[in-house]
Design a protein around this motif. Sequence first.
Motif, PDB file in Angstrom:
ATOM      1  N   ASN A 112       0.992  -1.136   0.003  1.00  0.00           N
ATOM      2  CA  ASN A 112       0.001   0.090  -0.059  1.00  0.00           C
ATOM      3  C   ASN A 112       0.863   1.343  -0.016  1.00  0.00           C
ATOM      4  N   ASP A 113       0.307   2.435   0.336  1.00  0.00           N
ATOM      5  CA  ASP A 113       1.196   3.613   0.227  1.00  0.00           C
ATOM      6  C   ASP A 113       2.427   3.619   1.348  1.00  0.00           C
ATOM      7  N   HIS A 114       2.159   2.914   2.341  1.00  0.00           N
ATOM      8  CA  HIS A 114       3.116   3.136   3.330  1.00  0.00           C
ATOM      9  C   HIS A 114       4.238   1.952   3.163  1.00  0.00           C
ATOM     10  N   GLY A 115       4.203   0.983   2.435  1.00  0.00           N
ATOM     11  CA  GLY A 115       5.203  -0.122   2.340  1.00  0.00           C
ATOM     12  C   GLY A 115       4.713  -1.144   1.712  1.00  0.00           C
ATOM     13  N   THR A 116       5.583  -2.125   1.643  1.00  0.00           N
ATOM     14  CA  THR A 116       5.402  -3.509   0.909  1.00  0.00           C
ATOM     15  C   THR A 116       6.065  -4.658   1.760  1.00  0.00           C
ATOM     16  N   ALA A 117       4.799  -5.627   2.060  1.00  0.00           N
ATOM     17  CA  ALA A 117       5.391  -6.852   2.715  1.00  0.00           C
ATOM     18  C   ALA A 117       5.328  -8.028   1.728  1.00  0.00           C
ATOM     19  N   VAL A 118       6.311  -9.078   2.148  1.00  0.00           N
ATOM     20  CA  VAL A 118       6.306 -10.231   1.303  1.00  0.00           C
ATOM     21  C   VAL A 118       5.990 -11.433   1.990  1.00  0.00           C
ATOM     22  N   SER A 119       5.583 -12.512   1.520  1.00  0.00           N
ATOM     23  CA  SER A 119       5.676 -13.665   2.067  1.00  0.00           C
ATOM     24  C   SER A 119       7.039 -14.628   2.132  1.00  0.00           C
ATOM     25  N   HIS A 120       7.022 -15.795   2.735  1.00  0.00           N
ATOM     26  CA  HIS A 120       8.277 -16.671   2.233  1.00  0.00           C
ATOM     27  C   HIS A 120       8.145 -17.455   0.974  1.00  0.00           C
ATOM     28  N   ASN A 121       8.683 -17.964   0.605  1.00  0.00           N
ATOM     29  CA  ASN A 121       8.778 -19.027  -0.436  1.00  0.00           C
ATOM     30  C   ASN A 121       7.677 -20.109  -0.271  1.00  0.00           C
ATOM     31  N   ILE A 122       6.883 -20.367  -1.004  1.00  0.00           N
ATOM     32  CA  ILE A 122       5.939 -21.366  -0.854  1.00  0.00           C
ATOM     33  C   ILE A 122       6.039 -22.461  -2.120  1.00  0.00           C
ATOM     34  N   VAL A 123       6.853 -23.551  -1.521  1.00  0.00           N
ATOM     35  CA  VAL A 123       7.126 -24.519  -2.574  1.00  0.00           C
ATOM     36  C   VAL A 123       5.951 -25.626  -2.653  1.00  0.00           C
ATOM     37  N   VAL A 124       5.144 -25.446  -4.028  1.00  0.00           N
ATOM     38  CA  VAL A 124       4.000 -26.381  -4.142  1.00  0.00           C
ATOM     39  C   VAL A 124       4.243 -27.482  -4.895  1.00  0.00           C
ATOM     40  N   ARG A 125       4.085 -28.685  -4.207  1.00  0.00           N
ATOM     41  CA  ARG A 125       4.548 -30.134  -4.958  1.00  0.00           C
ATOM     42  C   ARG A 125       3.000 -30.809  -4.569  1.00  0.00           C
ATOM     43  N   GLN A 126       2.801 -31.710  -5.759  1.00  0.00           N
ATOM     44  CA  GLN A 126       1.782 -32.690  -5.847  1.00  0.00           C
ATOM     45  C   GLN A 126       2.035 -34.058  -5.110  1.00  0.00           C
ATOM     46  N   SER A 127       1.336 -34.470  -4.349  1.00  0.00           N
ATOM     47  CA  SER A 127       1.321 -35.509  -3.531  1.00  0.00           C
ATOM     48  C   SER A 127       1.645 -36.728  -4.640  1.00  0.00           C
ATOM     49  N   ARG A 128       2.117 -37.826  -4.359  1.00  0.00           N
ATOM     50  CA  ARG A 128       2.163 -38.831  -4.840  1.00  0.00           C
ATOM     51  C   ARG A 128       2.238 -40.125  -4.297  1.00  0.00           C
ATOM     52  N   SER A 129       1.478 -41.350  -4.882  1.00  0.00           N
ATOM     53  CA  SER A 129       1.305 -42.500  -4.302  1.00  0.00           C
ATOM     54  C   SER A 129       1.508 -43.718  -5.391  1.00  0.00           C
ATOM     55  N   PRO A 130       2.705 -43.759  -5.705  1.00  0.00           N
ATOM     56  CA  PRO A 130       2.940 -44.743  -6.844  1.00  0.00           C
ATOM     57  C   PRO A 130       2.591 -46.047  -6.656  1.00  0.00           C
ATOM     58  N   LEU A 131       2.412 -47.025  -7.672  1.00  0.00           N
ATOM     59  CA  LEU A 131       2.010 -48.298  -7.498  1.00  0.00           C
ATOM     60  C   LEU A 131       3.373 -49.156  -7.269  1.00  0.00           C
ATOM     61  N   TRP A 132       3.134 -50.381  -6.575  1.00  0.00           N
ATOM     62  CA  TRP A 132       4.379 -51.144  -6.459  1.00  0.00           C
ATOM     63  C   TRP A 132       4.596 -51.894  -7.673  1.00  0.00           C
ATOM     64  N   SER A 133       5.765 -51.831  -7.930  1.00  0.00           N
ATOM     65  CA  SER A 133       6.298 -52.482  -9.238  1.00  0.00           C
ATOM     66  C   SER A 133       6.087 -54.140  -9.006  1.00  0.00           C
ATOM     67  N   LYS A 134       5.635 -54.668 -10.360  1.00  0.00           N
ATOM     68  CA  LYS A 134       5.187 -56.045  -9.943  1.00  0.00           C
ATOM     69  C   LYS A 134       6.341 -56.716 -10.056  1.00  0.00           C
ATOM     70  N   GLU A 135       6.166 -57.688  -9.270  1.00  0.00           N
ATOM     71  CA  GLU A 135       7.408 -58.671  -9.078  1.00  0.00           C
ATOM     72  C   GLU A 135       6.938 -59.981  -8.615  1.00  0.00           C
ATOM     73  N   LYS A 136       7.552 -61.179  -8.984  1.00  0.00           N
ATOM     74  CA  LYS A 136       7.299 -62.392  -8.614  1.00  0.00           C
ATOM     75  C   LYS A 136       8.152 -62.847  -7.384  1.00  0.00           C
ATOM     76  N   ILE A 137       7.546 -63.019  -6.062  1.00  0.00           N
ATOM     77  CA  ILE A 137       8.358 -63.320  -4.953  1.00  0.00           C
ATOM     78  C   ILE A 137       8.267 -64.945  -4.667  1.00  0.00           C
ATOM     79  N   LYS A 138       9.460 -65.491  -4.610  1.00  0.00           N
ATOM     80  CA  LYS A 138       9.521 -67.138  -4.524  1.00  0.00           C
ATOM     81  C   LYS A 138       9.188 -67.320  -2.800  1.00  0.00           C
ATOM     82  N   PRO A 139       8.748 -68.474  -2.637  1.00  0.00           N
ATOM     83  CA  PRO A 139       8.387 -68.667  -1.406  1.00  0.00           C
ATOM     84  C   PRO A 139       9.965 -68.976  -0.785  1.00  0.00           C
ATOM     85  N   ILE A 140       9.854 -68.734   0.609  1.00  0.00           N
ATOM     86  CA  ILE A 140      11.006 -68.857   1.589  1.00  0.00           C
ATOM     87  C   ILE A 140      10.993 -69.796   2.434  1.00  0.00           C
TER      88      ILE A 140
END
Length: 1291
Positions: A112-140
């Motif tokens: 405004n006429d009396h000054g300028t205020a700034v916010s901190h840096n806001i890092v916007v990232r999309q949440s991710r939930s990737p699928l498990w890679s397919k694998e064949k697990i042998k009996p132990i």
Amino acid sequence: MMERRMVTVLLLLILGQLTTALEVPLDLSQPPTITHQSPKDYIIDPRENIIIHCEAKGKPHPSFSWTRDGTHFDIDKFPNVNMRPRSGTLVVDISQEKAEHYEGTYQCTARNDHGTAVSHNIVVRQSRSPLWSKEKIKPIVVQEGVPLVLPCRPPAGLPPPIIFWMDNNFQRLPQSQRVSQSLNGDLYFSNVLRADSRNDYICYARFPHTQTIQQKQPITVKVLNLDAINDTVAAFYNDTDLFSEEPADERRPTFLTPSGQSSSKMVLRGQVLEMECIAEGLPTPEISWTKVSGELPAERTSFLHYQKTLRIVNVSEADAGEYRCMAKNQLGSVHHTIHVTVKAAPYWISGAPKNLILAPGENGALTCRASGTPKPSISWAMNGIPIENSPNDLSRKVDDDTIIFTNVQTGSKAVYQCNVSNEYGYLLSNAFVNVLSEPPRVLTPAHKVYQVIKNHQALLECSSFGSPIPEITWFKDTRASTLNSDPYNVHDNGTLEIHGVQTRHSGKYTCVATNMLGISENHVYLEVKEPTRILKQPEYRVVQRGRVAVFECKVKHDPTLIPTMTWLKDDDELPDDDRFVVDSDSLTINDVNYEDAGVYTCIMNTSLDHDLARTELTVVEHPDPPTDLELTEPKKRSVHLTWTPGDEHNSPIEKFIIQYEDSLHHKGSWHNLTEVSGMKTTAHLKLSPHAHYAFRVLALNGVGLSRPSLPSRMYKTEPAAPDENPTDIQGQGTEHDNLVISWKPLTPTQANGPGLHYKVMWRQKGVDSDWMAVTVRNTSKFVVSGTPTFVPYELKVQALNDHGAGPEPAIAHGYSGEDLPLAAPDNVHVQVVSSSQAAVHWDVVPSRLLRGHLKGYRVYYWREQSLHKHSHHHTEKQVLTFSGNHTHGKLPGLHPFSLYALHIRAFNGKGEGPPSVVKQFETPEGVPDAPSSLVVTDSNVDSLTLEWSPPHGRNGHITGYTLKYQPVNNTQLGPLEELALPANETSVTLLNLKYSTRYKFYLNAKTMVGAGPAISQEAVTIMDEGNTQTSHPNAQPYPRQPTHQAPPVSEDFGNVSSTVVDDGVLISWEYSGPEKDLYVEYKMKDTQGEEWRRELVNGSQNFVVRGLKAGVSYWVRLVASSVPDLPPQHSQELLVSVPAVVSRQVDIATQGWFIGLMCAIALLILILLIICFIQRNKGGKYPVKEKEDAHTDPEFQPMKEEDCTFGEYSDNEDHKPLKGSRSPSNGTVKREDSDDSLVDYGEGGDGQFNEDGSFIGQYSGKSGSRDNPEGPESSEAPSPVKAMNSLNSFV
């Protein structure tokens, strides 16, 4: 240079005191202030719109702009992006685009006429939930006992997922000290067991932002021992990883993770430090932790995953150092050292810089003090531009982390940004400098009321604003003095703190804000309330299931506060159940069940404070019956019984009761056998031979007995000879020539076998003879006939059965039958003790002549005659029994001055022997009985004549009489006068008495021994010559002898008398005998067979008998009883008559008002007579019968309906006329009697008239007139009296 630094430091200290952060009211101009912004690391859900927050305030309201990745973000170019009105918040609609297109670093600017205020840096990232890679697990396949790690390795997500292991049924796999999950999600087995074999070890990853769960392929684990591995190796050889280690033996621990002897870890200050050590070994090792360089911070430390993970929250620099974990089992130990380093992103030391509000010409400073590891760098900006590139300001000076302002002016307004950063992060803060000239204003609402609990802290707010900063001053009630000393404390923000407020601190408070531009004040009020306190806490309850539990919680609180009672169960709300009833001060639980047990909390809340109390409810019940009864260690005469206790239901079992049933002898009947402590579950049972036992057990706790357990199996014992003989052997005869031998037979259980019979043996004691014996069955006695009379015998009874004889029996003793004694007592002599008592002595009868057991002696005695001349003989005998071997006794209750005779007999169990020689003795004189009657025969104005009869029981030669008398006023007695009279007198006239006064008289007779009891009477002197007052009803004009037999009079009673009082009859006496229970007894005179009624009068010498019937005579006496072996002692019996109505007032007929009333009535009747006479001369003759028929209204019928006569007035004694009349002897006038009679007023006569108007019937005191309802005709002129009677026939 050092001097300049010192000056700067001093200046900053001064400025720090002058510059306090203030909120500038929004109606004043001010630079922008960021009020809300999104977090620095902003992870968004790709399924929802993106909202990036930026809110700010200022005057005028600020405008907003954004940068993205360091360049201007033109919102107009992005149709899916909107900015909210009067806000900098961005809303991104992702319905048309993917969210990942808007990832980046955003920064908001507000200006405004009396000054300028700034916010901190806001890092916007999309949440991710990737699928498990397919694998064949042998009996132990693993060998039992070896370690095993099941890897999880979830896909990398944003943010990282939460890992957990479950089975196919979505049930968490059990974990323990042997099996646990590591921090990276892998599942570790310190050693495997056969039970670990399964085909559904599944690792799950939950991604919190998207609320999705990803699943790894199931892992199959087969755990085999070495032999099983060899058998199955071929089946798994081609497609299975086969662990071929040597057979797993016990081994010392080794670490699976971390590897090596040491490792390092770095953690940032304020974050969570987690370290883990997972070891393998057999047996399973235990993990412990220590800090090598110090102590673990107990309040911030916790251990997870069965001690395998050490967790420290809110890490500080002091947590750096070496940590050691140790794994240990029976075979050894191993340890690992972790070196922890603590770094720190920048953090504020004394808080972020605060807004600075100054008046023109003032000085101030902005401070940006922060720290970090490594040490952060600090940079300043003004209105978003680095300060070195900002316009020069002479009032501003930058000194590292501080900007100093001196002599500021209006043009110095601006917003300054402080940025502190190192390699681990940064801090960005806005603080403005606002230059204003404002008078003070108080922002706290006016007349605010503060309510505070007594002894608590009070905080009275005085929020203010002004430039220069106002000075705050507080006053109470009047402005006599400022509040700046204990207990008052004024904070920098103007708040007044009062420590430990008391009632006296209540009242009106005034805060005054002052600066150079003006003054402002505000009034607030403080009310001090009494604290809420629980006076009676609920008590611990132990309640049986199904009963009612009541908890009381009585509370005291300030009456001006509204309390609310809340009850909790186990720190949670009460169950929603109608059984729980909450009242104002209690909780009632009806029909208590086991689920109701727990901790109950009573909480009393008010708007200011609360108090609480806790208690516990324990629900108990009868124990459950024991189960699993088993019989062990069987023997001939014993067996062991064991059982399993049932549920004791919160009440410890105190004991077990073992019962048995003998189905051979008493089937269906259970008996107690033994008891054992509640801590035992076994019992050694002693048994009898020849029985079929079954056992059951009952448990007893504090509530009661359990139900019986189920019976045990049957246990049979073999027969045997009896172990005991019959008891209670007795020998006594029923006839003089027999001996009856009896005993208590054995029970079937005691018989020990079949064929029970008895061998009965006897022989005469003291005679050398053999034992006589006989065998009997099914009986408990045997009669020996032909025995000598009353001789001693020795007796034995032995038990036998088909398996042998019992032990040798003990010898008992008895006697053959008794016969009557053959002799009487000798040397009988009598000693006279007093006029009513004698002592008798005798010699015992020799035992050889008793022919039985001596029971005692009976003394028969009787009164031959009185020693007076012409006395008649008495033949009624009395008996006194003296039990045992007595040789003397006392004869009580004798008549004085009498001739007695007695004889004595001995008696045994058979009866009495012959009498002794008759002995005679004389009793001396005693005091006489009371005179048999006392009456008043003549009563005058000042004299009375008394007549009496001598006593019935003279008890000697009468030597004279004593007369005592005294006036009586209600229950008060006047002075007592005494008069001695010769023995030959039976009357006396007392002169010079008071007129119209009641007197009480006491008369007793005397012998040479002394005076006897007195008879009493009452009488009243008359008032005048025309009014003769009869004696009181107690004075009998014709005394009669009692119609019942009176008992002998005891000489312990004297001066027994009676007086009629308002509420009964007052009985007075003197008693000189021993301490006994004293009673007043009374009964109606003419009632045959009526029981004496009695009243206990211990410790008294007078008693008022109440509830007697009016007009009835009573016999009254005193009785002393409760002496063992002696009959009760009685006083002389008094005959007391109760008047119909007791009245002590002067006769109504002598009162002036009554005489006047009677005269008025007579005058009225005379006038009516004259009128009637005139009317009769005019009307002539007329028949009465017709007149009667003409008037059928009952009101015109003067005669009684039942007998056709007028109402009568009748004196029951003498039927005297009204003139000079007296009250009836009972002092009453019957209600059914007429109050006046024309015959009494006229000349008498029959008063009959003919049918020409004459009166029918006779009006007199008798009712015989109804025999002649109509008389003969007469032509005589009616007399006035006849005319009056005629008039009455019409009225």
